[in-house]
Design a protein around this motif. Structure first.
Motif, PDB file in Angstrom:
ATOM      1  N   GLY A  60       0.813  -1.199   0.000  1.00  0.00           N
ATOM      2  CA  GLY A  60       0.000   0.000   0.000  1.00  0.00           C
ATOM      3  C   GLY A  60       0.843   1.243   0.000  1.00  0.00           C
ATOM      4  N   SER A  61       0.168   2.360  -0.114  1.00  0.00           N
ATOM      5  CA  SER A  61       0.902   3.627  -0.181  1.00  0.00           C
ATOM      6  C   SER A  61       1.609   3.922   1.136  1.00  0.00           C
ATOM      7  CB  SER A  61      -0.040   4.765  -0.559  1.00  0.00           C
ATOM      8  OG  SER A  61      -1.028   4.951   0.431  1.00  0.00           O
ATOM      9  N   GLN A  62       1.048   3.497   2.270  1.00  0.00           N
ATOM     10  CA  GLN A  62       1.716   3.738   3.557  1.00  0.00           C
ATOM     11  C   GLN A  62       3.045   2.989   3.627  1.00  0.00           C
ATOM     12  OE1 GLN A  62      -1.191   2.592   6.462  1.00  0.00           O
ATOM     13  NE2 GLN A  62      -2.195   4.586   6.447  1.00  0.00           N
ATOM     14  N   GLN A  63       3.052   1.762   3.139  1.00  0.00           N
ATOM     15  CA  GLN A  63       4.283   0.973   3.124  1.00  0.00           C
ATOM     16  C   GLN A  63       5.315   1.616   2.203  1.00  0.00           C
ATOM     17  OE1 GLN A  63       3.735  -3.030   1.781  1.00  0.00           O
ATOM     18  NE2 GLN A  63       5.877  -3.575   1.994  1.00  0.00           N
ATOM     19  N   LEU A  64       4.860   2.065   1.051  1.00  0.00           N
ATOM     20  CA  LEU A  64       5.773   2.706   0.102  1.00  0.00           C
ATOM     21  C   LEU A  64       6.300   4.025   0.650  1.00  0.00           C
ATOM     22  CD1 LEU A  64       3.879   1.975  -3.222  1.00  0.00           C
ATOM     23  CD2 LEU A  64       6.041   0.964  -2.479  1.00  0.00           C
ATOM     24  N   GLU A  65       5.440   4.790   1.332  1.00  0.00           N
ATOM     25  CA  GLU A  65       5.879   6.055   1.921  1.00  0.00           C
ATOM     26  C   GLU A  65       6.908   5.811   3.019  1.00  0.00           C
ATOM     27  OE1 GLU A  65       2.259   7.984   3.089  1.00  0.00           O
ATOM     28  OE2 GLU A  65       1.722   8.462   1.025  1.00  0.00           O
ATOM     29  N   ALA A  66       6.719   4.754   3.791  1.00  0.00           N
ATOM     30  CA  ALA A  66       7.695   4.408   4.823  1.00  0.00           C
ATOM     31  C   ALA A  66       9.019   4.004   4.188  1.00  0.00           C
ATOM     32  CB  ALA A  66       7.154   3.279   5.698  1.00  0.00           C
ATOM     33  N   GLU A  67       8.939   3.266   3.101  1.00  0.00           N
ATOM     34  CA  GLU A  67      10.146   2.858   2.380  1.00  0.00           C
ATOM     35  C   GLU A  67      10.877   4.078   1.824  1.00  0.00           C
ATOM     36  OE1 GLU A  67      11.157  -0.310  -1.186  1.00  0.00           O
ATOM     37  OE2 GLU A  67       9.214  -0.411  -0.200  1.00  0.00           O
ATOM     38  N   ALA A  68      10.116   5.041   1.290  1.00  0.00           N
ATOM     39  CA  ALA A  68      10.719   6.264   0.750  1.00  0.00           C
ATOM     40  C   ALA A  68      11.377   7.075   1.861  1.00  0.00           C
ATOM     41  CB  ALA A  68       9.657   7.092   0.027  1.00  0.00           C
ATOM     42  N   ALA A  69      10.723   7.156   3.019  1.00  0.00           N
ATOM     43  CA  ALA A  69      11.287   7.902   4.144  1.00  0.00           C
ATOM     44  C   ALA A  69      12.582   7.245   4.632  1.00  0.00           C
ATOM     45  CB  ALA A  69      10.278   7.986   5.278  1.00  0.00           C
ATOM     46  N   LYS A  70      12.592   5.925   4.700  1.00  0.00           N
ATOM     47  CA  LYS A  70      13.788   5.186   5.127  1.00  0.00           C
ATOM     48  C   LYS A  70      14.931   5.424   4.143  1.00  0.00           C
ATOM     49  CE  LYS A  70      15.361   0.456   5.894  1.00  0.00           C
ATOM     50  NZ  LYS A  70      14.987  -0.961   5.811  1.00  0.00           N
ATOM     51  N   LEU A  71      14.609   5.384   2.871  1.00  0.00           N
ATOM     52  CA  LEU A  71      15.622   5.616   1.846  1.00  0.00           C
ATOM     53  C   LEU A  71      16.160   7.037   1.920  1.00  0.00           C
ATOM     54  CD1 LEU A  71      17.059   4.179  -0.459  1.00  0.00           C
ATOM     55  CD2 LEU A  71      15.225   4.878  -1.974  1.00  0.00           C
ATOM     56  N   LEU A 101      11.518   6.152  -8.165  1.00  0.00           N
ATOM     57  CA  LEU A 101      10.696   5.016  -8.575  1.00  0.00           C
ATOM     58  C   LEU A 101       9.626   4.702  -7.530  1.00  0.00           C
ATOM     59  CD1 LEU A 101      13.436   2.656 -10.027  1.00  0.00           C
ATOM     60  CD2 LEU A 101      11.754   3.980 -11.308  1.00  0.00           C
ATOM     61  N   ILE A 102      10.007   4.777  -6.268  1.00  0.00           N
ATOM     62  CA  ILE A 102       9.031   4.549  -5.196  1.00  0.00           C
ATOM     63  C   ILE A 102       7.938   5.602  -5.256  1.00  0.00           C
ATOM     64  CG2 ILE A 102       8.687   4.575  -2.694  1.00  0.00           C
ATOM     65  CD1 ILE A 102      11.504   3.366  -2.425  1.00  0.00           C
ATOM     66  N   GLU A 103       8.317   6.855  -5.471  1.00  0.00           N
ATOM     67  CA  GLU A 103       7.321   7.928  -5.552  1.00  0.00           C
ATOM     68  C   GLU A 103       6.366   7.709  -6.720  1.00  0.00           C
ATOM     69  OE1 GLU A 103       9.657  11.490  -5.645  1.00  0.00           O
ATOM     70  OE2 GLU A 103      10.161  11.349  -3.519  1.00  0.00           O
ATOM     71  N   GLN A 104       6.877   7.216  -7.834  1.00  0.00           N
ATOM     72  CA  GLN A 104       5.998   6.901  -8.968  1.00  0.00           C
ATOM     73  C   GLN A 104       5.044   5.774  -8.614  1.00  0.00           C
ATOM     74  OE1 GLN A 104       8.556   6.044 -12.278  1.00  0.00           O
ATOM     75  NE2 GLN A 104       9.022   8.196 -12.664  1.00  0.00           N
ATOM     76  N   ARG A 105       5.538   4.780  -7.901  1.00  0.00           N
ATOM     77  CA  ARG A 105       4.676   3.670  -7.500  1.00  0.00           C
ATOM     78  C   ARG A 105       3.595   4.140  -6.536  1.00  0.00           C
ATOM     79  NH1 ARG A 105       7.608  -1.062  -5.170  1.00  0.00           N
ATOM     80  NH2 ARG A 105       5.551  -2.005  -5.365  1.00  0.00           N
ATOM     81  N   ILE A 106       3.921   5.101  -5.671  1.00  0.00           N
ATOM     82  CA  ILE A 106       2.919   5.639  -4.740  1.00  0.00           C
ATOM     83  C   ILE A 106       1.769   6.260  -5.518  1.00  0.00           C
ATOM     84  CG2 ILE A 106       2.494   7.464  -3.035  1.00  0.00           C
ATOM     85  CD1 ILE A 106       5.340   6.890  -1.946  1.00  0.00           C
ATOM     86  N   VAL A 107       2.087   6.958  -6.596  1.00  0.00           N
ATOM     87  CA  VAL A 107       1.061   7.596  -7.421  1.00  0.00           C
ATOM     88  C   VAL A 107       0.118   6.556  -8.017  1.00  0.00           C
ATOM     89  CG1 VAL A 107       0.673   8.924  -9.533  1.00  0.00           C
ATOM     90  CG2 VAL A 107       2.462   9.615  -7.947  1.00  0.00           C
ATOM     91  N   PHE A 108       0.677   5.407  -8.426  1.00  0.00           N
ATOM     92  CA  PHE A 108      -0.126   4.410  -9.125  1.00  0.00           C
ATOM     93  C   PHE A 108      -0.755   3.354  -8.218  1.00  0.00           C
ATOM     94  CE2 PHE A 108       2.607   5.949 -12.594  1.00  0.00           C
ATOM     95  CZ  PHE A 108       1.605   6.367 -13.435  1.00  0.00           C
ATOM     96  N   VAL A 109      -0.514   3.419  -6.913  1.00  0.00           N
ATOM     97  CA  VAL A 109      -1.127   2.444  -6.005  1.00  0.00           C
ATOM     98  C   VAL A 109      -2.645   2.628  -6.054  1.00  0.00           C
ATOM     99  CG1 VAL A 109      -1.474   1.867  -3.566  1.00  0.00           C
ATOM    100  CG2 VAL A 109       0.820   2.166  -4.462  1.00  0.00           C
ATOM    101  N   GLY A 110      -3.322   1.549  -6.254  1.00  0.00           N
ATOM    102  CA  GLY A 110      -4.787   1.591  -6.270  1.00  0.00           C
ATOM    103  C   GLY A 110      -5.375   1.918  -7.623  1.00  0.00           C
ATOM    104  N   SER A 111      -4.568   2.363  -8.577  1.00  0.00           N
ATOM    105  CA  SER A 111      -5.124   2.633  -9.893  1.00  0.00           C
ATOM    106  C   SER A 111      -5.317   1.313 -10.618  1.00  0.00           C
ATOM    107  CB  SER A 111      -4.224   3.571 -10.695  1.00  0.00           C
ATOM    108  OG  SER A 111      -3.000   2.960 -10.965  1.00  0.00           O
ATOM    109  N   LYS A 112      -6.372   1.241 -11.371  1.00  0.00           N
ATOM    110  CA  LYS A 112      -6.738   0.002 -12.032  1.00  0.00           C
ATOM    111  C   LYS A 112      -6.240   0.033 -13.477  1.00  0.00           C
ATOM    112  CE  LYS A 112     -10.857  -2.846 -11.979  1.00  0.00           C
ATOM    113  NZ  LYS A 112     -12.300  -2.834 -11.766  1.00  0.00           N
TER     114      LYS A 112
END
Length: 112
Positions: A11-22, A58-69
């Motif tokens: 999910g976006s929360q997991q990706l945001e945490a990953e981005a913050a860690k990075l 790349l993580i930020e791009q994935r955050i944008v597309f999370v949940g898009s069908k």
């Protein structure tokens, strides 16, 4: 890290945490870079920071597309058929990329 290090889904929360860690890792490397004396060490840090920043984008791009069908097959097929139905209209009204696509579809070998 590259794409191979990313988990599929998430999910976006997991990706945001990953981005913050990075970003924290990048900040630490920047601190080390400032204190470095050797040119080779500086280049190595710069290269690693560049790779980490690319991963972060790349993580930020994935955050944008999370949940898009993704488009359904039917919708994609209809777009393709409309594209192929009238290549002359695409040639006349389209931009350079569309014109290149028309040429690629019309000729099996490069013209030049």
């Amino acid at each position: 890290m590259g794409w191979s290090g990313f988990k599929v889904g998430g999910g976006s929360q997991q990706l945001e945490a990953e981005a913050a860690k990075l970003q924290k890792q990048i900040d630490k490397l920047l601190d080390l870079l400032i204190e470095a004396d050797s040119c080779s060490v500086v280049r190595a840090y710069e290269k690693r920071i560049e790779m980490m920043e690319q991963d972060n984008r790349l993580i930020e791009q994935r955050i944008v597309f999370v949940g898009s069908k993704p488009d359904t097959f039917r919708k994609s097929f209809e777009h393709a058929i409309r594209f192929l139905a009238n290549p002359y209209e695409i040639w006349e009204k389209g931009n350079l990329d569309l014109k290149r696509n028309v040429i690629a579809l019309a000729f099996s070998e490069p013209l030049v």
